[in-house]
Design a protein around this motif. Structure first.
Motif, PDB file in Angstrom:
ATOM      1  N   GLN A  36       0.671  -1.285   0.074  1.00  0.00           N
ATOM      2  CA  GLN A  36      -0.154   0.122   0.106  1.00  0.00           C
ATOM      3  C   GLN A  36       0.986   1.192   0.034  1.00  0.00           C
ATOM      4  O   GLN A  36       1.751   1.365   0.993  1.00  0.00           O
ATOM      5  CB  GLN A  36      -0.982   0.020   1.363  1.00  0.00           C
ATOM      6  N   MET A  37       0.788   2.037  -0.889  1.00  0.00           N
ATOM      7  CA  MET A  37       1.630   3.128  -1.255  1.00  0.00           C
ATOM      8  C   MET A  37       1.283   4.463  -0.075  1.00  0.00           C
ATOM      9  O   MET A  37       0.165   4.176   0.654  1.00  0.00           O
ATOM     10  CB  MET A  37       1.239   3.759  -2.537  1.00  0.00           C
ATOM     11  N   LEU A  38       1.949   5.307   0.273  1.00  0.00           N
ATOM     12  CA  LEU A  38       1.672   6.247   1.276  1.00  0.00           C
ATOM     13  C   LEU A  38       0.298   6.937   1.103  1.00  0.00           C
ATOM     14  O   LEU A  38      -0.312   7.377   1.986  1.00  0.00           O
ATOM     15  CB  LEU A  38       2.958   7.413   1.185  1.00  0.00           C
ATOM     16  N   GLU A  39       0.227   7.048  -0.517  1.00  0.00           N
ATOM     17  CA  GLU A  39      -1.105   7.930  -0.774  1.00  0.00           C
ATOM     18  C   GLU A  39      -2.507   7.034  -0.297  1.00  0.00           C
ATOM     19  O   GLU A  39      -3.556   7.261  -0.613  1.00  0.00           O
ATOM     20  CB  GLU A  39      -0.967   8.163  -2.100  1.00  0.00           C
ATOM     21  N   GLY A  40      -2.116   5.627  -0.336  1.00  0.00           N
ATOM     22  CA  GLY A  40      -3.410   4.859  -0.260  1.00  0.00           C
ATOM     23  C   GLY A  40      -3.618   3.657  -1.206  1.00  0.00           C
ATOM     24  O   GLY A  40      -4.612   3.057  -1.157  1.00  0.00           O
ATOM     25  N   GLU A  41      -2.927   3.873  -2.361  1.00  0.00           N
ATOM     26  CA  GLU A  41      -3.122   3.128  -3.472  1.00  0.00           C
ATOM     27  C   GLU A  41      -2.625   1.671  -3.129  1.00  0.00           C
ATOM     28  O   GLU A  41      -1.521   1.536  -2.675  1.00  0.00           O
ATOM     29  CB  GLU A  41      -2.542   3.773  -4.770  1.00  0.00           C
ATOM     30  N   LEU A  42      -3.133   0.732  -3.420  1.00  0.00           N
ATOM     31  CA  LEU A  42      -2.914  -0.786  -3.439  1.00  0.00           C
ATOM     32  C   LEU A  42      -2.146  -1.145  -4.572  1.00  0.00           C
ATOM     33  O   LEU A  42      -2.595  -0.771  -5.971  1.00  0.00           O
ATOM     34  CB  LEU A  42      -4.101  -1.703  -2.902  1.00  0.00           C
TER      35      LEU A  42
END
Length: 106
Positions: A36-42
């Protein structure tokens, strides 16, 4: 390139792209790493792609919860279980307006 083995709950930085992410799951059956990226994207990487990444482990970012709009209070009790006072179904306590086919019109 990456000789770092992925571990769930650890934070990493892709040195080529500058992206920071957390490993959230490792699927042994599919041979995949879910992040999970820092921005929330999986995202998901297969193990071969993971090995090709140029990553390093990093400390958990201070502002990682901002993308999810979580406050300190939301995170403080993470992992603590909650047990209801009563295990009864609240729907069973609702009185019906119809009894034996007759509508209760008070």
């Amino acid at each position: 390139m990456a000789s770092i083995r992925p571990q769930v709950g650890r934070w990493y930085k892709d040195l080529e792209l500058g992206q920071v992410f957390e490993v959230v799951a490792i699927d042994e059956d599919l041979d995949a790493v879910e992040v999970q990226m820092l921005e929330g994207e999986l995202c998901e990487y297969d193990m071969e792609t993971w090995r090709d990444l140029n990553v390093e482990t990093v400390e958990e970012p201070e502002d990682w919860r901002d993308a999810f709009e979580l406050s300190d209070d939301d995170y403080r009790h993470w992992g603590e279980s909650w047990t209801p006072e009563s295990w009864t179904n609240p729907v069973s306590e609702i009185e019906s307006d119809v009894i034996n086919g007759l509508l209760d019109d008070y």
